[in-house]
Write a protein that holds these residues in place. Structure first.
Motif, short mmCIF file in Angstrom:
data_model
loop_
_atom_site.label_atom_id
_atom_site.label_comp_id
_atom_site.label_asym_id
_atom_site.label_seq_id
_atom_site.Cartn_x
_atom_site.Cartn_y
_atom_site.Cartn_z
N LEU A 32 0.84 -1.19 0.00
CA LEU A 32 0.00 0.00 0.00
C LEU A 32 0.88 1.25 0.00
O LEU A 32 0.64 2.19 -0.77
CB LEU A 32 -0.94 -0.01 1.21
N TRP A 33 1.90 1.26 0.84
CA TRP A 33 2.82 2.39 0.88
C TRP A 33 3.54 2.54 -0.46
O TRP A 33 3.71 3.64 -0.97
CB TRP A 33 3.83 2.19 2.01
N PHE A 34 3.94 1.42 -1.06
CA PHE A 34 4.64 1.44 -2.34
C PHE A 34 3.75 2.04 -3.43
O PHE A 34 4.21 2.85 -4.23
CB PHE A 34 5.06 0.01 -2.73
N PHE A 35 2.49 1.67 -3.46
CA PHE A 35 1.59 2.15 -4.51
C PHE A 35 1.13 3.59 -4.28
O PHE A 35 0.86 4.31 -5.22
CB PHE A 35 0.38 1.23 -4.65
N LEU A 36 1.02 4.00 -3.02
CA LEU A 36 0.55 5.35 -2.71
C LEU A 36 1.68 6.38 -2.64
O LEU A 36 1.41 7.58 -2.58
CB LEU A 36 -0.23 5.35 -1.39
N LYS A 39 6.87 9.05 -4.85
CA LYS A 39 8.09 8.69 -5.58
C LYS A 39 8.05 7.20 -5.88
O LYS A 39 8.13 6.37 -4.99
CB LYS A 39 9.31 9.04 -4.73
N LYS A 40 7.91 6.87 -7.13
CA LYS A 40 7.82 5.46 -7.53
C LYS A 40 9.20 4.84 -7.65
O LYS A 40 10.10 5.39 -8.26
CB LYS A 40 7.09 5.33 -8.88
N ALA A 41 9.36 3.70 -7.04
CA ALA A 41 10.62 2.96 -7.10
C ALA A 41 10.53 1.91 -8.21
O ALA A 41 9.46 1.38 -8.49
CB ALA A 41 10.89 2.28 -5.77
N SER A 42 11.66 1.61 -8.79
CA SER A 42 11.72 0.58 -9.82
C SER A 42 11.67 -0.80 -9.15
O SER A 42 12.25 -1.00 -8.09
CB SER A 42 13.02 0.73 -10.62
N ILE A 43 11.00 -1.74 -9.78
CA ILE A 43 10.90 -3.09 -9.22
C ILE A 43 12.01 -3.99 -9.75
O ILE A 43 12.54 -4.83 -9.04
CB ILE A 43 9.52 -3.69 -9.52
N PHE A 44 12.39 -3.79 -11.02
CA PHE A 44 13.37 -4.64 -11.68
C PHE A 44 14.63 -3.87 -12.06
O PHE A 44 14.60 -2.66 -12.22
CB PHE A 44 12.77 -5.25 -12.95
N GLY A 45 15.74 -4.60 -12.21
CA GLY A 45 16.98 -4.01 -12.70
C GLY A 45 17.86 -3.44 -11.60
O GLY A 45 17.61 -3.62 -10.41
N GLN A 145 -0.64 -4.23 -19.43
CA GLN A 145 -1.40 -5.00 -18.44
C GLN A 145 -0.60 -6.17 -17.92
O GLN A 145 -0.57 -6.43 -16.72
CB GLN A 145 -2.72 -5.49 -19.03
N LEU A 146 0.06 -6.88 -18.80
CA LEU A 146 0.87 -8.03 -18.38
C LEU A 146 2.04 -7.57 -17.52
O LEU A 146 2.33 -8.16 -16.48
CB LEU A 146 1.39 -8.80 -19.61
N ARG A 147 2.70 -6.50 -17.93
CA ARG A 147 3.83 -5.97 -17.18
C ARG A 147 3.40 -5.50 -15.79
O ARG A 147 4.05 -5.79 -14.79
CB ARG A 147 4.46 -4.82 -17.97
N THR A 148 2.28 -4.81 -15.71
CA THR A 148 1.78 -4.31 -14.43
C THR A 148 1.38 -5.46 -13.52
O THR A 148 1.76 -5.50 -12.34
CB THR A 148 0.57 -3.37 -14.66
N CYS A 149 0.63 -6.41 -14.04
CA CYS A 149 0.20 -7.58 -13.25
C CYS A 149 1.40 -8.37 -12.76
O CYS A 149 1.49 -8.72 -11.58
CB CYS A 149 -0.73 -8.45 -14.09
N PHE A 150 2.35 -8.64 -13.65
CA PHE A 150 3.54 -9.40 -13.28
C PHE A 150 4.35 -8.65 -12.22
O PHE A 150 4.84 -9.25 -11.26
CB PHE A 150 4.40 -9.67 -14.51
N SER A 151 4.49 -7.34 -12.38
CA SER A 151 5.25 -6.53 -11.42
C SER A 151 4.63 -6.60 -10.03
O SER A 151 5.34 -6.75 -9.03
CB SER A 151 5.31 -5.07 -11.87
#
Length: 184
Positions: A32-36, A39-45, A145-151
């Motif tokens: 919830l904190w991550f989505f709200l 500042k968006k953090a990268s999930i991959f890389g 959609q696939l990228r968002t769901c997978f993330s």
């Protein structure tokens, strides 16, 4: 046969809460904190959440393996006594049947470290996949959609595994301080 899931299957409520319930609550709060967060953090890389988890948790399997070995070979005979809480039982395979018995302190410690060892290896491998294999350019070709769901699923599993390790470590340390050091 020794199953790494024996420890969370004990009848002790605190073990179940620390292995599943508390990590699930913490995962929901962190997601919830991550989505709200503004500042968006990268999930991959590189420099991502999976990179951070990989860096922090990649050293843990070695510690848990050492703890597993130490618990198995600890010389004090008192650790082979049954734990004092007779309501706490663990499943053991005896003559092809599952029997629920009160474990010794040594068995609790061995199964605790075994669970943490396997879970930390899973988290490190999972985080390594996110860090090295799932770079942004690779998943950029996927549909949004696939990228968002997978993330989201990837992040959920990664955070749940990490919080489960942290809560189980805290519960395990409580066990060691309270039970392993008793003289009565």
């Amino acid at each position: 046969m020794m199953s790494w899931l024996t420890y969370p299957r004990t009848t002790n409520l605190w073990v179940k809460l620390n292995c599943v319930f508390f990590p699930l609550i913490a995962t929901c709060i962190l997601l919830l904190w991550f989505f709200l967060s503004s500042k968006k953090a990268s999930i991959f890389g590189e420099g991502s959440v999976s990179d951070l988890v990989f860096g922090v948790f990649s050293i843990l399997p070695g510690f848990f393996l050492a703890g597993f070995s130490a618990a198995a070979t600890f010389g004090n005979s008192r650790v082979d006594d049954e734990i004092s809480d007779k309501r706490t039982t663990m499943p053991f395979e005896i003559n092809g049947k599952t029997e629920w018995e009160v474990p010794s302190k040594r068995l609790i410690a061995i199964y605790l470290f075994y669970f943490l060892l396997i879970l930390s290896l899973i988290v490190v491998i999972f985080a390594g996949i996110g860090k090295f294999l799932l770079s942004e350019p690779l998943i950029a070709s996927w549909s949004l959609q696939l990228r968002t769901c997978f993330s989201y699923v990837f992040l959920l599993v990664l955070i749940f595994g990490a919080t489960s390790i942290l809560f189980t470590i805290a519960q395990g340390m409580s066990f060691f301080v309270e039970r392993m050091t008793r003289t009565d």
